[in-house]
Structure formats: C-alpha cells, structure tokens
Design an enzyme around this catalytic site. Structure first.
Site, short mmCIF file in Angstrom:
data_model
loop_
_atom_site.label_atom_id
_atom_site.label_comp_id
_atom_site.label_asym_id
_atom_site.label_seq_id
_atom_site.Cartn_x
_atom_site.Cartn_y
_atom_site.Cartn_z
NE ARG A 6 15.20 -14.73 -1.36
CZ ARG A 6 14.03 -14.21 -1.04
NH1 ARG A 6 13.01 -14.30 -1.87
NH2 ARG A 6 13.84 -13.60 0.10
CE1 TYR A 52 21.83 -11.96 -3.60
CE2 TYR A 52 19.87 -13.30 -3.89
CZ TYR A 52 20.73 -12.61 -3.07
OH TYR A 52 20.50 -12.59 -1.71
CE LYS A 78 16.73 -18.38 0.89
NZ LYS A 78 16.40 -18.56 2.31
CG HIS A 83 13.08 -19.31 5.23
ND1 HIS A 83 12.60 -18.03 5.08
CD2 HIS A 83 14.40 -19.23 5.02
CE1 HIS A 83 13.59 -17.22 4.78
NE2 HIS A 83 14.71 -17.92 4.74
CB SER A 96 14.87 -12.76 3.63
OG SER A 96 14.31 -13.87 2.99
CB CYS A 127 14.05 -11.14 10.39
SG CYS A 127 12.80 -10.22 9.52
CG ASP A 164 18.35 -19.48 4.94
OD1 ASP A 164 17.58 -18.62 5.42
OD2 ASP A 164 18.41 -19.72 3.72
NE ARG A 183 22.08 -12.02 1.15
CZ ARG A 183 21.08 -12.73 1.65
NH1 ARG A 183 21.30 -13.81 2.36
NH2 ARG A 183 19.84 -12.34 1.48
#
Ligand code: OXD
Ligand code: MN
Length: 602
Positions: free
Chosen positions: A70, A202, A211, A231, A253, A255, A282, A375
């Site tokens: 991002r 992406y 998002k 989130h 993000s 974690c 998420d 990913r």
C-alpha cells in the site's frame, strides 16, 4: 450486457468514453468467466501456473517491483472541508483531486478491456452488508475480487433492487495506468461514496472492496448510520461446554491477525474440548442489535494474507487451505513449481521477481526469496476453522474487543480497560512498530489508533467521538482489552510463545467477560494475577511471566505524556471525555509513582 439501473449504466458509459477501452465486460462471477480470465492471464504472462498436482488451480502473479505494498503517502481522503479528513489523513480538495486523477484516466484503457465488477461486502442477504461496483482494467483484480467479495450476478441483482429504491452503491474506478509511481494515486471521496485509484495493481490499492470501500468509505458511512467499520479480525472461541464467545481484535497490518483468527489451540486445550472458529481475518463491521449487544459481520469472502512466516507451526489452518484454488502474489517458487516463502521447508528455485535463486551453504544469498509483503488470496470457506456462523445474516454477537500492537518493551501481555471510555482511550493510544505491509521504514514506533491510521476515512477526533457515542443507556457493550504478543527480553528474544498459546490469554479475556476470572487493578487497567492464566503444559518460567505482566510505572508515565501529546495533536475536535480519561489515568500513575503499594488496591 448492461444493467437495469440507469445510474450504473450512465456511470459505466461516462467512464468508458473517458478511458476509451477496446472492450467492456460485465462480470457475472461464473466459473466459466473465471476460467477464461485465467487463460488470458496465463497467455499474457500475468499469471504463472503452479504445480497442478500439488496445487491444482493455483497461480502465481509477479507484480511490478515498484508496486508491492500500500502507498499511504499517495492515498487521499478528498472531503469538501479539510478538517473532516483530519490530520490522520492526506487531504486534497475534491475538485483538485478529480482534475488530477481524471487527467491520468484519460485514454488509459486503450487496447485493454474495461471490466465492470459488481460486488457485495458481507453475506449477500445480510442487512448489514453494503454493495459497490469496481470498474477496472486489470484481470488480476477481477480474479482477486471474485475470491475476496461476493462478486457477480447476485451482487448486481441486489444493487439493482436497492438502486430502485434510491439506495446508493459505492463507485470504485481503478486502472493500473502505467504502473508508474509518479502517476499513482488512491483517492477517496466519502461524500460521494466514490473511489478512484490509478497506477497500482497491488491488493490494498487495487482491490477496491477491501481497504478503500470496507474501511475508508465504510467508516464514513458507519458514522452517519450509527455502526462501526473496523480493521479487526473476528474469532469464535468455543469452550468445553460448547459455548462460543466471539472476539473482535484490531492489530496493525502484518501483526498476526490471520494467525489469531485461525488459531489452533495448544494440545491441552484441544484435549479438553476447546475449538476456535474463524469469522474474519481483517475487517469487521459491527452494529448495535435490538438486544443492545454489538453484532458483527465479516464483509469479506476471502483472505488476502501475508505469506512469509505462514507455516505448519505458525498457522497450519492457513497452510492447509493454500494447496488448491489460490492466487499467490510475489512469492518464490520451487523447482517443482510449488509456491515458497521464508518459513516453509526446502529451498526455492526462483525468487519473487522470477530470478534464479543462488544458494550458498544451504542459505539463500541476496535477501529474502519471497517479497516480505508477498500474499495469498483464497476463499474463506477453504479454511478448516471457517465458522458455520460466518454467513449468518444478522452477524455474530461480540463479547470482547481486543487491541494490540507490536511493542518490544513496556506494554504487558494483556490488560483490561475499566470501562468503555477507558477502552476507547486504550484503542486511540495504540502504538506499534511498523512492518512491511506499507512502504516506508520498518520497526519504527507509530501511534496507530484502533489499527485504523491508514484506513479511517475521516478525522480521528470525530472517530473517537463516534466510538464514545456507543456508550448509552440500554447498550450491552463488549469489554475492551489490550494485548502485546511481541514483548522481548534483554537479549531481544520474545518473552511469550504466541500463536496457539495466545488462546491462554483469550481464555482469561472470556473469563473476565463472564465474571469467572480474577484481576489485579493497576493504573493502566486490570491485569491477570500470575495464577489467573492457564499455563498448563507451557514451559514458561515465573521470571518471564512476571516480566510479561510487569507494569513499569515510570515507563507508563512517559508513555502517557506521549499519548497526551498525540491526543492534543488533533486540536479542539478531540472529545473532552477522552482527555478526561487520559488525565484520570495520568493522575493514577503519578500516585503510584509516589506510593508503589497503591498498585493492586481497588
Ligand atoms: C492488509 C493490510 O493487507 O492491512 O490487510 O495491509
Ligand atoms: Mn489489514
């Protein structure tokens, strides 16, 4: 094909006249459509087929090396008034933003196909779900949106039904443009429920349902409609009596949200009958129900997870769902054509850019073979722990909200906020050391309120006020907690084993919600006593446990000074209630510093 909804046809027509694609394709989400797209991407080199024997229907996409994360510095919230976007966002006036980005869209789809992608965020029949349409010129985006959302004919039917009674859908316009970082923007127009994104393929920049819609635009909608778009993962924890408690947890993000959402209980818990159910990894949309509780849905239908580190040991559920029907982005590949990333056994033959991997002394030379932010995209239902209630139209009731970050020092393993307002402060004050999910320096502490810093579509001060507003008569709100799995000892080693053992902390959290667990009151909140945690068959010394549960008053005084500065950086719009809560805890800390025995007394 076109739609029965004039507003949709008009918009598609206007975009097509401007971007000038060669063809227009309305996506129905069918298998046949997906097969044709995959064929086209294999032919163009956008996808590489992985080993069909070990990984049937799995493909690898290698993105442009400058387009792997991002881009927060190029992400804008474009509201009429700058203060509505707040200091937590980059802002541009809508007229200026439209002019700038429309110039880049001019003719950008020549030679390409324009795909119209209708999608629904949330179970297709849920009143809590919301719809959108993404226009894109990227077949990779279409294939990912088909996994990540309810995409196609059923979503279009809902959009048309709702459109007929004046309910709007979110309009997302995307083009990969020239994939040039200098011509890349991700712009949000919450007042118009619109998104425009160009120059990146992406995930977080291009899969606009995720998002851009489900967090930035939805957080704005949620404020005006009285709900929360967060989130957060959603996980159901089933105890040996068969009772399930649902927990929503916010972490920045990369974690470990996906790992926590798919947690595999330690052996002693499994033997006792504990189970964990995944509802989402998420994003969580929560709405007060008629019973006063918060009810949550996962607006997504798939996982767009970080691959490196995913292994049999850290997340066997994730690994188990990745051996069929999955898209991999920027991972490495073995000589047999299997996907590979750091954390998996064996060695790769090609790195994430398709270059030969050089192995010296059994080690990969020249940095990681898989990109650190590589990913996987996979349907949620492929996960062995997928909850049978994940598709419930009314959502699942939330018992606890958990905030957490990556903090090497200071922040204990777990603590409970005294009440809702304290919990909102705990979420607002959250900080974390940065990861590779966004471009920029890694390992730097930044405040990331509710893990929403990159995703809140409006001024954080108003957002905190919105959170506080849920505390009203009749509300049966979840309890709020803070966890830190990432505390390190003086040698730089993690103090807590994490992963499956995090269930030990969740058990205490649930026990606090049901009134079955004890706690020690401290100025920062309530902590477990050392013997409140179930450490059965865990090899953890008492000294390490004490370190994990330590409250360093001096350190917290400094932390509260920094939190105070952070809150004041939002100026006059910061809710007074939050400042009072901050002052109350700062005062408790000051007392504890002069009277250490005050800790532990009510
Ligand atoms: C994500 C992120 O991809 O937070 O989920 O970056
Ligand atoms: Mn995320």
């Amino acid at each position: 094909m076109s739609s029965t909804l004039a507003t949709l046809n008009d918009w598609v027509g206007a975009v097509a006249r401007h971007a000038r694609p060669d063809r227009i394709h309305w996506c129905d989400g069918s298998e046949a459509e997906n097969d044709a797209l995959v064929e086209r991407m294999l032919a163009s080199g956008d996808l590489v087929e992985l080993n069909p024997r070990t990984h049937p229907n799995c493909y690898l996409h290698r993105s442009h090396p400058s387009d792997v994360a991002r881009v927060e510095h190029l992400t804008y919230i474009c509201t009429e008034k700058r203060e509505d976007a707040g200091p937590n966002n980059h802002w541009m006036a809508p007229d200026e933003a439209n002019a700038k980005i429309d110039a880049l869209f001019d003719g950008c789809m020549q030679g390409r196909t324009l795909y119209v992608v209708p999608y629904c965020m949330g179970p297709i029949d849920s009143p809590l779900a919301r719809c959108g349409v993404e226009i894109t010129d990227s077949p990779y985006v279409v294939a990912n949106m088909r996994i990540m959302t309810r995409m196609g004919a059923a979503a279009l039917a809902r959009i048309e039904r709702e459109g007929a009674i004046g309910k709007p859908f979110v309009k997302g316009l995307h083009s990969i443009g020239e994939l040039d970082p200098a011509k890349r923007f991700i712009m949000h127009f919450p007042e118009e429920l619109a998104i425009k994104s160009i120059g990146s393929g992406y995930g977080g920049n291009a899969l606009l349902g995720k998002k851009c819609h489900a967090l930035r635009i939805a957080s704005w909608q949620a404020r005006s409609e009285g709900w929360l778009a967060e989130h957060m993962l959603i996980v159901g924890v089933q105890n040996p009596h068969g009772e399930i408690h649902y927990i929503a947890a916010a972490f920045p993000s990369a974690c470990g949200k996906t790992n926590l959402a798919m947690l595999i209980p330690p052996e002693s818990y499994r033997e006792a009958g504990w189970k964990v159910w995944t509802v989402g990894d998420d994003i969580c949309w929560m709405t007060p129900g008629p019973d006063g509780r918060l009810w949550a849905i996962n607006p997504e239908a798939g996982y767009f997870g970080v691959a490196p580190g995913t292994s049999e040991k850290t997340n066997a559920n994730a690994l188990g769902m990745l051996n069929h029907d999955a898209i991999f982005t920027n991972v490495a590949m073995t000589a047999d054509g299997d996907p590979w990333w750091e954390g998996l056994p064996g060695l790769p033959a090609k790195d994430w850019q398709g270059r030969d991997v050089v192995v010296a002394n059994g080690k990969i030379a020249g940095g990681p073979a898989a990109h650190p932010n590589s990913r996987f995209t996979v349907a949620a239902r492929q996960c062995a722990s997928w909850s049978p209630h994940a598709e419930d139209a009314q959502g699942v009731p939330i018992s606890a909200i958990v905030f957490g970050g990556r903090r090497e020092h200071l922040v204990p393993l777990v603590f409970e906020a005294r009440d809702w307002a304290h919990g909102v402060l705990v979420g607002a004050a959250m900080g974390s050391e940065t990861t590779a999910a966004a471009t920029g320096a890694v390992g730097v502490l930044r405040r990331d309120s509710m893990a929403m810093k990159p995703f809140c579509g409006y001024n954080f001060a108003d957002y905190f006020g919105h959170w506080l507003s849920f505390d009203k008569p009749g509300a049966k709100l979840p309890k709020i907690f803070h966890v830190n799995w990432f505390r390190k000892d003086d040698d730089g080693k993690f103090l807590w084993p994490g992963f499956g053992d995090n269930l030990r902390v969740l058990e205490w959290i649930i026990g606090r919600c049901t009134g079955n667990e004890g706690a020690l009151e401290t100025p920062i909140g309530n902590l477990p006593h050392a013997d409140d945690l179930n450490l059965d068959r865990l090899d953890l010394s008492r000294a390490r446990l004490d370190a994990l549960l330590d409250v360093d008053i001096e350190g917290w005084i400094a932390e509260f000074e920094s939190i105070g500065e952070y809150l004041h950086s939002f100026g006059a719009r910061i809710p007074d209630r939050l400042l009072r809560e901050h002052a109350r805890i700062a005062a408790l800390l000051a007392v504890a510093e002069t009277e250490p025995q005050a800790i532990g007394t009510p």
